[in-house]
Design a protein around this motif. Structure first.
Motif, PDB file in Angstrom:
ATOM      1  N   HIS A   1      -4.945  -8.170  44.914  1.00  0.00           N
ATOM      2  CA  HIS A   1      -4.413  -9.579  44.551  1.00  0.00           C
ATOM      3  C   HIS A   1      -4.659  -9.762  43.220  1.00  0.00           C
ATOM      4  N   ALA A   2      -3.559 -10.245  42.624  1.00  0.00           N
ATOM      5  CA  ALA A   2      -3.647 -10.150  40.987  1.00  0.00           C
ATOM      6  C   ALA A   2      -4.834 -11.373  40.501  1.00  0.00           C
ATOM      7  N   TYR A   3      -5.226 -10.837  39.504  1.00  0.00           N
ATOM      8  CA  TYR A   3      -6.352 -11.901  38.660  1.00  0.00           C
ATOM      9  C   TYR A   3      -7.374 -12.309  39.596  1.00  0.00           C
TER      10      TYR A   3
ATOM     11  N   LEU B   1      -3.721 -25.713  42.584  1.00  0.00           N
ATOM     12  CA  LEU B   1      -4.461 -24.650  42.256  1.00  0.00           C
ATOM     13  C   LEU B   1      -4.170 -23.579  43.436  1.00  0.00           C
ATOM     14  N   CYS B   2      -3.656 -22.512  43.002  1.00  0.00           N
ATOM     15  CA  CYS B   2      -3.515 -21.599  43.912  1.00  0.00           C
ATOM     16  C   CYS B   2      -4.602 -20.478  44.042  1.00  0.00           C
ATOM     17  N   ARG B   3      -4.708 -19.798  44.954  1.00  0.00           N
ATOM     18  CA  ARG B   3      -5.631 -18.681  45.016  1.00  0.00           C
ATOM     19  C   ARG B   3      -4.924 -17.250  44.881  1.00  0.00           C
ATOM     20  N   ALA B   4      -5.941 -16.226  44.356  1.00  0.00           N
ATOM     21  CA  ALA B   4      -5.239 -14.925  44.274  1.00  0.00           C
ATOM     22  C   ALA B   4      -4.728 -14.420  45.425  1.00  0.00           C
ATOM     23  N   GLU B   5      -5.021 -14.644  46.671  1.00  0.00           N
ATOM     24  CA  GLU B   5      -4.368 -14.152  47.952  1.00  0.00           C
ATOM     25  C   GLU B   5      -3.078 -14.683  48.046  1.00  0.00           C
TER      26      GLU B   5
END
Length: 357
Positions: A176-178, A198-202
Motif C-alpha cells: 500500500h502506497a505511502y 482522510l483516506c487510509r493507505a489501504e
C-alpha cells in the motif's frame, strides 16, 4: 605553633618595676593573664583531632567554595540564613548531597569522590540531540530478498496522477502506497482538499474510482529512503513514466518531491536544473508530460504540478510550508471534481430526457 610567653612571677615584677609604675602593674597584669588563659582555652577547644594534611585542607576549601557558589545561584536558598543547617534543608537534592560532604569533610579520593565532584555538571548538562546518519547508495542486491507487493493505481482520464519516488520498505512489504507512519501523503492529500476525507493507505487501489486520482512511482525497486537510489536509475525511469501518462491521459500530474522533478528535467533538457529555475507549483506548458503528437489522436499532455516530498525523513521544509504548496493543488483538484460532477449530472439529465421521449 610558637611557644606562648609565660607571665613573670610576682616577686620578679616587684624587683624590676619602678615605684612610679607599680599602680599600672596592679591593673594591667591581671588583665593580660586573663586574656592569655582565654586564648589557651580557645586553642584547645578548636583543635582538630585529625592530622592536618595540606592537600585535604585545600580540597575542603574548594568543596566549600563550590557549595557556597551553588547555593548562591539556587533561588531556593536565597532567603536562607547563615546557619549551615538551614541552608542544607533548603537546597535541592543535588546541592544537599554536596553540602553534606562539605560539612563532614572531603571524601576520600576515588571513583565515588569523582562522581560527587561532577554531580552538578552531569545533572545540569542538556542532552545532545542525536542526528540521524544519512544513508548512501544501496545496490539492488541489498533488498533483493524483499517481495515488492506495491502496484500502480491508474485508470484513464483521471483528474490527477501522483508520481512518487519509489516504495519504502513498509510500503513494499504491505503493498500500500505511502504506508509508513511518518509519511504525510494521506494527511496532505486530505488537508489540501484533494480528497474530501482522510483516506487510509489501504484505500490506495480505490483512489481512481473514488476520487479520480491515480498513484505511481518513477522507480519501482524498494529502498529505505531516496538516498539509496542513484540518479542514473531515477533518470532511467522517466521513459516508462511518460508512457504511463500518455496511455492513461490524466488532466494533471503531481510530482511528489523535488528530486523527481530534477530527474525529469535532466532527461528532457540534458542538464541539471539551475537553482533559480526550480519552483514548486504549476510548471510552464512547455513542461507538459506524455504529449502525443503523432497518430489519429494527438494529445497536448498533462499539466505538471511540483509538490513537496511527503517523507517524514525529509526536514528541508516546515509542515506549514508544505501545506501552502499542497493547498494550491488541492484548490485546482476540487474545482475539477466539481465540474465533472456537474457535467455528469447534466449528462444524466439528458439521457433521462431522451429515454422518456
Amino acid at each position: 605553633m610558637g611557644d606562648i610567653l609565660e607571665p613573670s612571677s610576682a616577686s620578679d615584677e616587684d624587683a624590676n618595676v619602678p615605684d612610679g609604675l607599680k599602680p599600672l602593674q596592679t591593673t594591667l597584669v591581671p588583665s593580660f593573664d586573663g586574656a592569655l588563659e582565654g586564648y589557651r582555652r580557645d586553642i584547645s577547644s578548636s583543635a582538630d583531632p585529625r592530622p592536618h594534611d595540606s592537600r585535604a585542607l585545600t580540597g575542603q576549601k574548594k568543596q566549600l567554595q563550590l557549595s557556597i557558589g551553588d547555593r548562591k545561584r539556587d533561588p531556593n536558598t536565597a532567603a536562607a540564613g547563615s546557619s549551615p543547617a538551614k541552608k542544607l534543608r533548603r537546597t535541592s537534592p543535588r546541592h544537599t548531597t554536596r553540602a553534606a560532604v562539605d560539612l563532614q569533610g572531603s571524601p576520600p579520593p576515588g571513583p565515588a569522590s569523582a562522581l560527587i565532584r561532577a554531580g552538578s555538571v552531569a545533572h545540569s548538562s542538556p542532552k545532545k540531540k542525536v542526528k540521524r546518519a544519512l544513508s548512501g547508495y544501496a545496490p539492488p542486491s541489498k533488498y533483493a530478498h524483499l517481495v515488492n507487493k506495491l502496484s500502480d493505481s491508474l485508470a484513464s482520464n483521471l483528474i490527477c496522477v501522483f508520481v512518487g519516488l519509489n516504495p519504502g520498505i513498509t510500503t513494499a512489504t504491505t503493498g500500500h502506497a505511502y504506508n509508513h507512519p511518518s509519511n504525510l501523503f494521506w494527511k496532505l492529500l486530505h488537508k489540501s482538499g484533494c480528497t474530501p476525507r482522510l483516506c487510509r493507505a489501504e484505500e490506495d487501489g480505490d483512489m481512481p474510482s473514488l476520487y479520480d486520482l491515480g498513484l505511481t512511482n518513477i522507480v519501482s525497486r524498494p529502498t529505505k529512503d531516496g538516498n539509496e537510489l542513484s540518479k542514473a536509475e531515477m533518470d532511467a525511469g522517466v521513459a516508462d513514466l511518460k508512457v504511463k501518462i500518455a496511455t492513461h491521459k490524466p488532466e494533471a500530474v503531481a510530482i511528489v518531491g523535488k528530486a523527481i522533478w530534477e530527474s525529469l528535467w535532466r532527461v528532457r533538457h540534458g542538464r541539471n536544473i539551475k537553482k533559480e529555475q526550480f519552483k514548486y507549483g504549476w510548471q510552464d506548458d512547455s513542461e507538459r508530460m506524455g504529449v502525443v503528437e503523432t497518430g489519429n489522436s494527438p494529445w497536448p499532455g498533462a499539466k505538471v504540478f511540483v509538490a513537496t516530498t511527503t517523507s517524514g525523513l525529509a526536514a528541508g521544509m516546515r509542515p506549514y510550508e508544505k501545506e501552502e504548496v499542497w493547498e494550491k493543488l488541492g484548490e485546482w483538484v476540487k474545482n475539477k471534481r466539481r465540474q465533472r460532477t456537474e457535467e455528469t449530472g447534466r449528462l444524466t439529465d439528458i439521457a433521462t430526457a431522451k429515454t422518456n421521449s
